[in-house]
Design a protein around this motif. Structure first.
Motif, short mmCIF file in Angstrom:
data_model
loop_
_atom_site.label_atom_id
_atom_site.label_comp_id
_atom_site.label_asym_id
_atom_site.label_seq_id
_atom_site.Cartn_x
_atom_site.Cartn_y
_atom_site.Cartn_z
N ALA A 31 -18.87 -26.58 -5.23
CA ALA A 31 -19.89 -27.70 -6.06
C ALA A 31 -17.76 -28.69 -6.72
O ALA A 31 -17.57 -29.77 -6.52
CB ALA A 31 -19.90 -27.33 -7.46
N THR A 32 -16.37 -28.16 -6.48
CA THR A 32 -15.49 -28.57 -7.85
C THR A 32 -14.88 -28.88 -6.55
O THR A 32 -13.91 -27.51 -5.43
CB THR A 32 -14.91 -27.77 -9.15
OG1 THR A 32 -14.79 -26.56 -8.33
CG2 THR A 32 -16.28 -28.04 -9.82
N PRO A 33 -13.55 -29.83 -6.60
CA PRO A 33 -12.38 -29.31 -5.55
C PRO A 33 -11.50 -27.81 -5.77
O PRO A 33 -10.70 -27.24 -4.76
CB PRO A 33 -11.27 -30.17 -5.57
CG PRO A 33 -12.07 -31.59 -6.90
CD PRO A 33 -13.42 -30.16 -7.38
N TRP A 34 -11.45 -27.17 -7.16
CA TRP A 34 -10.39 -26.21 -7.67
C TRP A 34 -11.35 -24.51 -7.21
O TRP A 34 -10.54 -24.30 -6.43
CB TRP A 34 -10.03 -26.14 -9.46
CG TRP A 34 -9.79 -27.60 -9.48
CD1 TRP A 34 -8.43 -27.92 -9.25
CD2 TRP A 34 -10.12 -28.78 -10.06
NE1 TRP A 34 -8.84 -29.17 -9.60
CE2 TRP A 34 -9.86 -29.42 -10.41
CE3 TRP A 34 -12.21 -28.84 -10.26
CZ2 TRP A 34 -10.04 -30.66 -11.05
CZ3 TRP A 34 -12.36 -29.79 -10.77
CH2 TRP A 34 -12.00 -30.76 -11.22
N THR A 35 -12.70 -24.63 -7.15
CA THR A 35 -13.95 -23.80 -6.73
C THR A 35 -13.30 -23.78 -4.76
O THR A 35 -13.17 -22.45 -4.26
CB THR A 35 -14.58 -23.56 -7.23
OG1 THR A 35 -15.45 -25.26 -6.59
CG2 THR A 35 -14.55 -22.84 -8.75
N TYR A 36 -13.55 -24.72 -4.72
CA TYR A 36 -14.05 -24.66 -3.14
C TYR A 36 -12.43 -24.31 -2.80
O TYR A 36 -11.81 -23.28 -0.91
CB TYR A 36 -13.69 -26.38 -2.38
CG TYR A 36 -13.76 -26.58 -0.90
CD1 TYR A 36 -14.91 -25.58 -0.36
CD2 TYR A 36 -13.10 -27.09 -0.18
CE1 TYR A 36 -14.68 -25.89 0.88
CE2 TYR A 36 -12.71 -27.27 0.21
CZ TYR A 36 -14.24 -26.56 1.42
OH TYR A 36 -13.73 -26.23 2.92
N LEU A 38 -10.14 -22.42 -3.23
CA LEU A 38 -10.66 -20.23 -3.20
C LEU A 38 -11.85 -19.99 -2.09
O LEU A 38 -10.79 -19.23 -1.37
CB LEU A 38 -11.03 -19.77 -4.81
CG LEU A 38 -9.84 -20.39 -5.73
CD1 LEU A 38 -10.59 -19.62 -7.57
CD2 LEU A 38 -8.86 -19.92 -5.70
N VAL A 39 -12.56 -20.69 -2.79
CA VAL A 39 -13.56 -20.30 -1.55
C VAL A 39 -13.23 -20.25 0.18
O VAL A 39 -13.47 -19.46 0.63
CB VAL A 39 -14.71 -20.94 -1.41
CG1 VAL A 39 -16.26 -20.34 -0.37
CG2 VAL A 39 -15.55 -21.13 -2.77
N HIS A 40 -12.21 -21.50 0.22
CA HIS A 40 -12.07 -21.65 1.46
C HIS A 40 -11.24 -20.54 2.16
O HIS A 40 -10.87 -19.77 3.37
CB HIS A 40 -11.12 -23.68 2.21
CG HIS A 40 -10.60 -23.56 2.81
ND1 HIS A 40 -9.45 -23.14 3.24
CD2 HIS A 40 -10.99 -24.62 3.56
CE1 HIS A 40 -8.88 -23.71 3.81
NE2 HIS A 40 -10.33 -24.87 4.87
N ASP A 41 -10.37 -20.29 1.08
CA ASP A 41 -9.16 -19.34 1.62
C ASP A 41 -9.81 -18.37 1.60
O ASP A 41 -9.88 -17.61 2.20
CB ASP A 41 -8.08 -18.59 0.30
CG ASP A 41 -7.63 -20.07 0.25
OD1 ASP A 41 -7.13 -21.42 0.62
OD2 ASP A 41 -6.18 -20.38 -0.83
N ALA A 42 -11.30 -17.76 0.71
CA ALA A 42 -11.61 -16.56 0.99
C ALA A 42 -12.15 -16.65 2.47
O ALA A 42 -12.36 -15.44 3.63
CB ALA A 42 -12.32 -15.63 -0.23
N LEU A 43 -12.68 -17.38 2.72
CA LEU A 43 -13.38 -17.45 3.76
C LEU A 43 -12.85 -17.72 5.43
O LEU A 43 -12.97 -16.43 6.21
CB LEU A 43 -14.46 -18.79 4.16
CG LEU A 43 -16.06 -19.08 3.45
CD1 LEU A 43 -16.34 -19.85 3.51
CD2 LEU A 43 -16.54 -17.91 3.22
N SER A 44 -11.40 -18.12 5.14
CA SER A 44 -10.68 -18.32 6.08
C SER A 44 -10.16 -16.50 6.60
O SER A 44 -9.58 -16.65 7.62
CB SER A 44 -9.12 -19.23 6.03
OG SER A 44 -9.98 -20.22 5.87
N SER A 45 -9.33 -15.75 5.52
CA SER A 45 -9.35 -14.70 5.30
C SER A 45 -9.68 -13.37 5.63
O SER A 45 -9.96 -13.33 6.60
CB SER A 45 -8.92 -14.17 4.17
OG SER A 45 -7.87 -14.70 3.56
#
Length: 153
Positions: A31-36, A38-45
């Motif tokens: 929902a926010t650029p900052w949390t996305y 973090l989620v993006h990095d976690a999903l990629s990992s």
């Protein structure tokens, strides 16, 4: 069995609420650029660790679409948590059908296979929420009281 998960039964509303909690937990980070980020990095990992591929590098348009989707799904989830109605399950099932089509389309066209994990949950919640409506409609159509015969004038 049909009555247990009929759209008007309280067990069905628990399914509607459970799918909403899943959506809230999974999409709040979008929902926010900052949390996305973090989620993006976690999903990629996670995708890399499982051998299912990594997400493409972040860019402003991808972030915008993720934030729009996350914001809408968070609001929709909160509605279903706070005021679950049978019709919310019907609409959510329809939305999950659409999401499922796009979640299948993307990895079939080169997106990371990590998306298949989300597809399984989308299909499961979609089926659980739509089948009772299909059964209720089917049984009402089979009810002789709902069958009108042509006039014999």
């Amino acid at each position: 069995m049909i009555r247990l998960f009929a759209p008007s039964h309280h067990a069905y509303l628990r399914v509607v609420r459970a799918s909403a909690w899943y959506d809230l937990v999974i999409t709040a980070g979008f929902a926010t650029p900052w949390t996305y980020a973090l989620v993006h990095d976690a999903l990629s990992s996670l995708g890399e660790a499982l051998g299912l591929g990594v997400l493409p590098a972040l860019d402003p348009i991808q972030t915008l679409y993720a934030n729009l989707m996350g914001s809408v799904v968070v609001v929709w989830a909160l509605l279903r948590i706070l005021k679950p109605l049978p019709v919310h399950g019907l609409y959510d099932g329809a939305a999950r059908t659409l999401f499922s089509m796009w979640l299948a389309y993307a990895p079939a066209h080169g997106a990371p296979r990590l998306l298949w994990l989300f597809l399984v949950v989308e299909v499961a919640f979609g089926v659980v929420q739509l089948v009772p409506w299909w059964r209720a409609r089917r049984s009402s159509l089979m009810d002789p009281a709902h069958i009108s015969l042509p006039s014999t004038k």
